[in-house]
Design an enzyme around this catalytic site. Structure first.
Site, PDB file in Angstrom:
ATOM      1  CB  CYS A   2      -0.878   0.036   1.251  1.00  0.00           C
ATOM      2  SG  CYS A   2      -1.729  -1.508   1.606  1.00  0.00           S
TER       3      CYS A   2
HETATM    4  N1  GLN Z   1      -1.122  -6.449   4.606  1.00  0.00           N
HETATM    5  C1  GLN Z   1      -1.989  -5.310   4.562  1.00  0.00           C
HETATM    6  C2  GLN Z   1      -3.293  -5.607   3.854  1.00  0.00           C
HETATM    7  O1  GLN Z   1      -3.442  -6.606   3.232  1.00  0.00           O
HETATM    8  C3  GLN Z   1      -1.306  -4.110   3.945  1.00  0.00           C
HETATM    9  C4  GLN Z   1      -1.037  -4.338   2.507  1.00  0.00           C
HETATM   10  C5  GLN Z   1      -0.010  -3.457   1.887  1.00  0.00           C
HETATM   11  O2  GLN Z   1       0.725  -2.696   2.461  1.00  0.00           O
HETATM   12  N2  GLN Z   1       0.090  -3.656   0.618  1.00  0.00           N
HETATM   13  O3  GLN Z   1      -4.166  -4.810   3.943  1.00  0.00           O
END
Ligand code: GLN
Length: 248
Positions: A2
Site C-alpha cells: 500500500c
Molecule cells: N497487509 C496489509 C493488507 O493486506 C497491507 C497491505 C499493503 O501494504 N500492501 O491490507
C-alpha cells in the site's frame, strides 16, 4: 504494498493533497514508483480520514480503486482540512478485499495506516493477539494483519503510552514475533504524525506551516527527505525528529 500519506498544518484542500500533485496518492494507486517487490498497483480500496475543527476525524473508506470513485474529485475539492491521513491498498495475498480492511483505522482522535505485511500471519502473532481483550478481537475491523496491528497499537495508546513509544514498541514486538515482516506504520492525532520506515519507502517534507509524511514524494520538490530504514519519524509543522528503532 500500500501507499499512505499524512499531513498536518495549514488548511489545505484534500484535492490539492491527494489528487492534483504530479505523483499524487491517486496516481500512486495505479502507477506507484517504489513498491520494492510488494505488488504492482494499489487497487484494492482506499481510505481518507480528515479533521474538522476540533472534533474526532471523519473517515471515508471504499473497497474499489481510488480512481474509480466518481464522487471523490468533488468531495476532495470541497473539503479543506488542517490534518489528514489517506491510503491506497494492495491487499496481501490471502487477505480479504473489503472496505473494512482499508486504512485508515480509527478510534477517538487517532487515524492509523500500515504499509507492509506480517510474515507468517496469523499464527506468528497469535501470542500477541492473545494479550488483547477478547471483545477487541471480536470487533476487529477485518481479519487482516493491519487491523491487528491497529488493535495492538490502540491498546498501548489507550493505556497512556506516548505515541512514538507505542509505535516503536509495536514494531519491535511484531518484528520479534514475525521476523522479516514489513512494518511501515503511520499514525496521527491531527497535530503530530508518527511513522516508521521498516523495509518500505518513507519520505518526509516540511512545508511552510505544515509537514507531510508519505510512502512516495508526490512531486519533485527537493525538500523531500527519505526516512532511513529502521527509523521512526515524529513530525509536527514545527519539527521533524528521526530516531532509530532497530534493524529490520
Ligand atoms: N497487509 C496489509 C493488507 O493486506 C497491507 C497491505 C499493503 O501494504 N500492501 O491490507
Amino acid at each position: 504494498m500500500c501507499r499512505h500519506l499524512a499531513y498536518v498544518g495549514e488548511p489545505v484542500r484534500l484535492a490539492d493533497l491527494l489528487l492534483t500533485p504530479p505523483h499524487s496518492l491517486l496516481r500512486q494507486s495505479w502507477a506507484p514508483c517504489d513498491m520494492r517487490g510488494g505488488g504492482t498497483v494499489n487497487a484494492d480500496g482506499y481510505g481518507i480520514g480528515w479533521y474538522t475543527g476540533g472534533a474526532d476525524p471523519v473517515r471515508l473508506r471504499r473497497a474499489g480503486p481510488m480512481w474509480t470513485d466518481a464522487a471523490l474529485p468533488g468531495l476532495a475539492s470541497s473539503v479543506v482540512t488542517g490534518a489528514a491521513l489517506a491510503a491506497v491498498r494492495s491487499a496481501t495475498i490471502g487477505m480479504p478485499v473489503v472496505e473494512t480492511a482499508c486504512a485508515p483505522f480509527t478510534s477517538g482522535p487517532w487515524l492509523f495506516s500500515h504499509n507492509g505485511l506480517v510474515r507468517g500471519w496469523p499464527s506468528s502473532v497469535a501470542g500477541l493477539a492473545e494479550r488483547l481483550p477478547v471483545t477487541d478481537l471480536l470487533l476487529m475491523d477485518a481479519p487482516t494483519d493491519s487491523a491487528l496491528l491497529w488493535l495492538l497499537l490502540r491498546a498501548r495508546l489507550t493505556a497512556g503510552e506516548e505515541p512514538a513509544d507505542a509505535v516503536a514498541s509495536v514494531v519491535t514486538e511484531v518484528a520479534a514475533a514475525a521476523p522479516d515482516s514489513r512494518l511501515n506504520l503511520l499514525l496521527t492525532n491531527g497535530s503530530a504524525i508518527v511513522a516508521t520506515a521498516w523495509t518500505h519507502a518513507l519520505w518526509v517534507r516540511a512545508l511552510p506551516g505544515a509537514v507531510v509524511v508519505a510512502s512516495e514524494p508526490y512531486d519533485e520538490d527537493p525538500s523531500w527527505h527519505e526516512v532511513p530504514d529502521g527509523h521512526l519519524v515524529t513530525a509536527t509543522p514545527s519539527s521533524v525528529d528521526m530516531t532509530r528503532v532497530g534493524e529490520p
